[in-house]
Motif scaffolding. Structure first.
Motif, PDB file in Angstrom:
ATOM      1  N   GLY A 121      -7.450   7.385  -7.674  1.00 21.59           N
ATOM      2  CA  GLY A 121      -7.096   8.796  -7.734  1.00 21.59           C
ATOM      3  C   GLY A 121      -8.009   9.646  -6.875  1.00 21.59           C
ATOM      4  N   LEU A 181      -1.158   9.311   0.688  1.00 19.98           N
ATOM      5  CA  LEU A 181      -1.972   9.751  -0.439  1.00 19.98           C
ATOM      6  C   LEU A 181      -1.623  11.191  -0.802  1.00 19.98           C
ATOM      7  CD1 LEU A 181      -5.468   8.327   0.605  1.00 19.98           C
ATOM      8  CD2 LEU A 181      -3.941   7.434  -1.165  1.00 19.98           C
ATOM      9  N   THR A 188       0.824  -1.208   0.000  1.00 23.61           N
ATOM     10  CA  THR A 188       0.000   0.000   0.000  1.00 23.61           C
ATOM     11  C   THR A 188       0.856   1.254   0.000  1.00 23.61           C
ATOM     12  OG1 THR A 188      -0.127   0.246   2.417  1.00 23.61           O
ATOM     13  CG2 THR A 188      -1.644  -1.321   1.385  1.00 23.61           C
ATOM     14  N   PRO A 189       0.294   2.370  -0.476  1.00 16.92           N
ATOM     15  CA  PRO A 189       1.066   3.622  -0.485  1.00 16.92           C
ATOM     16  C   PRO A 189       1.306   4.143   0.914  1.00 16.92           C
ATOM     17  CG  PRO A 189      -1.196   4.026  -1.157  1.00 16.92           C
ATOM     18  CD  PRO A 189      -1.044   2.536  -1.054  1.00 16.92           C
ATOM     19  N   ALA A 229      -6.051   3.176   1.726  1.00 19.41           N
ATOM     20  CA  ALA A 229      -5.139   4.023   0.956  1.00 19.41           C
ATOM     21  C   ALA A 229      -4.832   3.423  -0.411  1.00 19.41           C
ATOM     22  CB  ALA A 229      -3.851   4.238   1.752  1.00 19.41           C
ATOM     23  N   HIS A 257      -5.768   5.338  -3.763  1.00 15.42           N
ATOM     24  CA  HIS A 257      -4.688   5.692  -4.681  1.00 15.42           C
ATOM     25  C   HIS A 257      -5.007   5.208  -6.090  1.00 15.42           C
ATOM     26  CE1 HIS A 257      -0.578   6.112  -6.253  1.00 15.42           C
ATOM     27  NE2 HIS A 257      -0.718   4.886  -6.717  1.00 15.42           N
ATOM     28  N   ARG A 258      -5.486   3.997  -6.205  1.00 15.41           N
ATOM     29  CA  ARG A 258      -5.795   3.443  -7.522  1.00 15.41           C
ATOM     30  C   ARG A 258      -6.941   4.195  -8.202  1.00 15.41           C
ATOM     31  NH1 ARG A 258      -5.162  -3.118  -7.424  1.00 15.41           N
ATOM     32  NH2 ARG A 258      -2.940  -3.016  -7.885  1.00 15.41           N
TER      33      ARG A 258
END
Length: 720
Positions: A525, A170, A166-167, A518, A522-523
């Motif tokens: 946007g 964000l 995971t990021p 997250a 993120h994917r």
């Protein structure tokens, strides 16, 4: 409160090992010790036997040994940049580990030569192996494969584990040029916002129109109430925060006229649709109450006509692709809808719903899945239509200039007898409801009548229920508000039959749950906002900010040095608002309606005089702050005060500023009064103006009060 005599040190240790708080600090600053019956009830709901002291001791040992019995844990969530994988292997065995990435490629993992720790489990020595994961693993959902074999010819063992990378953080929300990285948006209860083309309540078409109007005045987002699906038979639960499922949309919001096939109906079928609509069109201008049951009965009649119409090959292929993508969860939800209809009919005929119907794996449900296949197909089709219309609303939002667009709201939980609690029963704690302990605004505590997720079940299912829910909501949206995001860290569990004050907190793996959130955001946007009001440990807000998740502040809740918090002291990573749906609109709040209403409903534990005096002092302090800044003339009227409050808030550094639609038209009535059920028409109040007349979307672009507040906020946000 003190521990009862049967609250032993072992029981406390067992509870804490399962994330159950044996004590906590109350809103009022008191240390509260949780009684043994609460601890035992929650442990029982988790499948842990704590009935005797011997059972408690055995459960403690089992909790310590459990991870050592598995070659791999069921899932692991890490941040991009590396992490450690823990495997448990038998002595004198070798192991090989590899990662299958989403793109189909493979990465072998290097196994350390040394195994520094071991444990005797069930008479066998087990070694703990800590395996560093590569720092360059890509974001995504991957699979770890383990293979263990014996050097003396024993049987080979294999295991798999879901790995989510995971990021770490964000990105900040987007904004328009000239706004210095900040944006404002409109907040609305969609059901309450109607047009002359509505069917008695706001719908997906109204959503797109409202977004276009707001976007045209400079707004970058439109935050709406949860659109989760509710019941499909009367009585439909009015609260959008008590849905049947959080993964699928409520067909109640579908605009039948906007379905493509509706345009090609034969004259008699078109007349049937028009007749259904005529039954509810008068409700569009009713300023008193939304009638969901009447709206749904009319819409369902029309939707059945449209569903029966032929679809083109391309449309049929699109429906089939949608059904395949959503898979078994969609058909299970559609089956639940069909069963609700079926058993509503049998109940009307004097027959009770059999207990077997509550078990999705029962032979009865399997038989009814076949018998009700046509109704299942109808409800599958409805979700396809929902997705089409939600996607159209998001397109209209961005085409109007919004940088974010639709901001969905995620409810805390689901109805105890809803679709999710039925189809995902093993992931919910039986006999437990969630809520909140007593605080200043809800002095008796709150019971939200929703079952909580079981922390261990979430991990065992690789957080798929959470992942799929977030993914569905963000497929056609630019942001997601998480109601009570503290539930990702801890939830207030209340054993059934006890009052809210008899509950306690249960901890969740926040690193995993926030990581999954997250990754999906993120994917997509998308921006994520967490409602972090109430009892929140300070480190939680810091943690969320570090992950790029915005917090929430409400003007009336922010105090500093005995007065209102200066806007310059607000956090940057924040959605700042003047009010919230659990308070009256600003006009009503200024008039003390939050005190008067609670007094009428018997919700106060202090005298009305004391509450009113505090409300007047709070209002006067806020007005004085506005005057000190030159934002308010001495003879300001209600509209000027509302605008000044928003301009005042625009002086904060907060990235997002929310403007409630009710404030923009002069509405005074609260949408929801916490602590009530039938005593007040919660979530049923249509949008009206200061004079009590219904406000329609068609008239909003020309509404002077709406235009004035929108322009004031937009100008303030652009002013250096």
């Amino acid at each position: 409160m003190t521990h009862t005599d049967d609250t032993t040190a072992a029981l406390v240790a067992l509870a804490e090992a399962h994330g159950i708080a044996s004590s906590y600090w109350s809103f009022f600053g008191d240390r509260v010790e949780v009684p043994a019956p609460t601890l035992r009830a929650i442990l029982t709901a988790m499948g842990v036997d704590a009935s005797t002291e011997e059972a408690v001791e055995a459960a403690i040992a089992d909790r310590e040994d459990r991870p050592w019995r598995s070659l791999l844990p069921p899932s692991l969530v890490i941040r991009q940049g590396g992490g450690d994988l823990i495997a448990h292997v038998l002595d004198a065995h070798d192991i090989a580990l590899s990662v299958g990435l989403e793109d189909g490629s493979w990465r072998d993992l290097e196994i350390p030569a040394q195994h520094p720790s071991s444990r005797s489990v069930d008479g066998t020595t087990v070694w703990r192996v800590t395996v560093p994961l590569p720092a360059d693993l890509p974001l995504g959902w991957h699979t770890v494969h383990a293979r263990q074999w014996s050097r003396d010819g024993g049987p080979e063992q294999t295991a798999t584990m879901v790995l989510a990378v995971t990021p770490t953080r964000l990105a900040p929300p987007p904004s328009r040029p000239g706004n210095a990285g900040r944006a404002w948006g409109l907040m609305a209860q969609l059901y309450s916002v109607r047009s002359r083309a509505s069917w008695g309540m706001g719908d997906f078409a109204d959503l797109g129109d409202l977004a276009a109007i707001a976007g045209g005045r400079g707004a970058d987002f439109l935050l709406i109430n949860p659109l989760h699906a509710a019941e499909v038979t009367p009585r439909i639960e009015p609260s959008p925060y008590l849905p049947a499922t959080r993964r699928f949309f409520a067909p109640l919001y579908v605009r039948p006229d906007d379905i493509r096939e509706a345009a090609y109906l034969s004259p008699d079928r078109r007349a049937a649709v028009a007749t259904a609509r005529e039954r509810v069109t008068a409700m569009d201008t009713d300023p008193e109450r939304i009638d969901r049951d009447a709206v749904w009965l009319a819409k369902r009649e029309a939707l059945e006509v449209i569903f029966a119409a032929p679809r083109s090959p391309g449309r049929e292929a699109s429906l089939e692709a949608f059904t395949a993508r959503e898979g078994r969860p969609l058909t299970d939800f559609a089956l639940w809808c069909a069963l609700e209809e079926h058993f509503a009919a049998t109940l009307a005929a004097g027959e009770e719903r059999p207990a077997e119907a509550w078990d999705i794996a029962s032979p009865l449900v399997a038989r009814l899945r076949d018998e009700l296949s046509e109704r299942v197909a109808f409800f599958v089709w409805l979700q396809w239509i929902c997705e089409e219309q939600v996607a159209r609303a998001q397109r209209e939002a961005t085409e109007a200039g919004m940088r974010i667009g639709i901001m969905h709201d995620l409810a805390v939980g689901v109805h105890t007898k809803g679709s999710d609690a039925w189809s995902l029963r093993d992931t919910y704690a039986p006999g437990i409801l969630v809520g909140a302990p007593p605080d200043m605004y809800n002095q008796q505590g709150q019971n939200w009548t929703q079952p909580p997720w079981l922390p261990d079940a979430l991990a065992a299912n690789a957080y798929a229920p959470l992942r799929d829910m977030i993914r569905s909501l963000l497929r056609h949206a630019g942001a997601l508000r998480i109601d009570h995001i503290i539930g990702f860290f801890r939830l207030w569990w209340i054993p059934a039959g006890l009052g809210p004050a008899a509950g306690t907190y249960v901890r969740y793996d926040h690193e995993a749950m926030i990581g999954v959130l997250a990754l999906e955001a993120h994917r997509a946007g998308a921006v994520v906002i967490g409602e972090d009001l109430g009892l929140v440990e300070p480190w939680v807000r810091d943690y969320l900010a570090a992950r790029g998740i915005l917090g929430t502040s409400v003007l009336w809740f922010e105090h500093e040095n005995g007065g209102p918090t200066p806007p310059e002291h607000y956090r940057q990573a924040l959605l700042a608002t003047v009010n919230t749906h659990d308070l009256p609109p600003t006009a009503g709040y200024l008039a003390g309606e939050h005190v008067a209403l609670r007094a009428r409903l018997g919700l106060l534990t202090r005298s009305v005089e004391d509450e009113r005096a505090d409300a007047v002092a709070e209002r006067d302090a806020m007005l004085a702050a506005l005057r000190d800044r030159g934002l308010l003339p001495a003879d300001a009227d209600e509209q000027e005060i509302v605008e000044a409050l928003h301009v005042h808030l625009a002086a904060s550094p907060s990235w997002l500023l929310g403007v409630a639609l009710v404030d923009a038209v002069g509405e005074r009535r609260v949408q929801n009064q916490p602590g009530t059920d039938r005593e007040y028409p919660n979530w049923q109040v249509p949008l009206a103006d200061a004079a009590g007349a219904a406000v329609l979307i068609d008239d909003l672009p020309r509404n002077p009060r709406f235009r004035s507040l929108a322009d004031a906020v937009d100008t303030a946000l652009r002013t250096p």
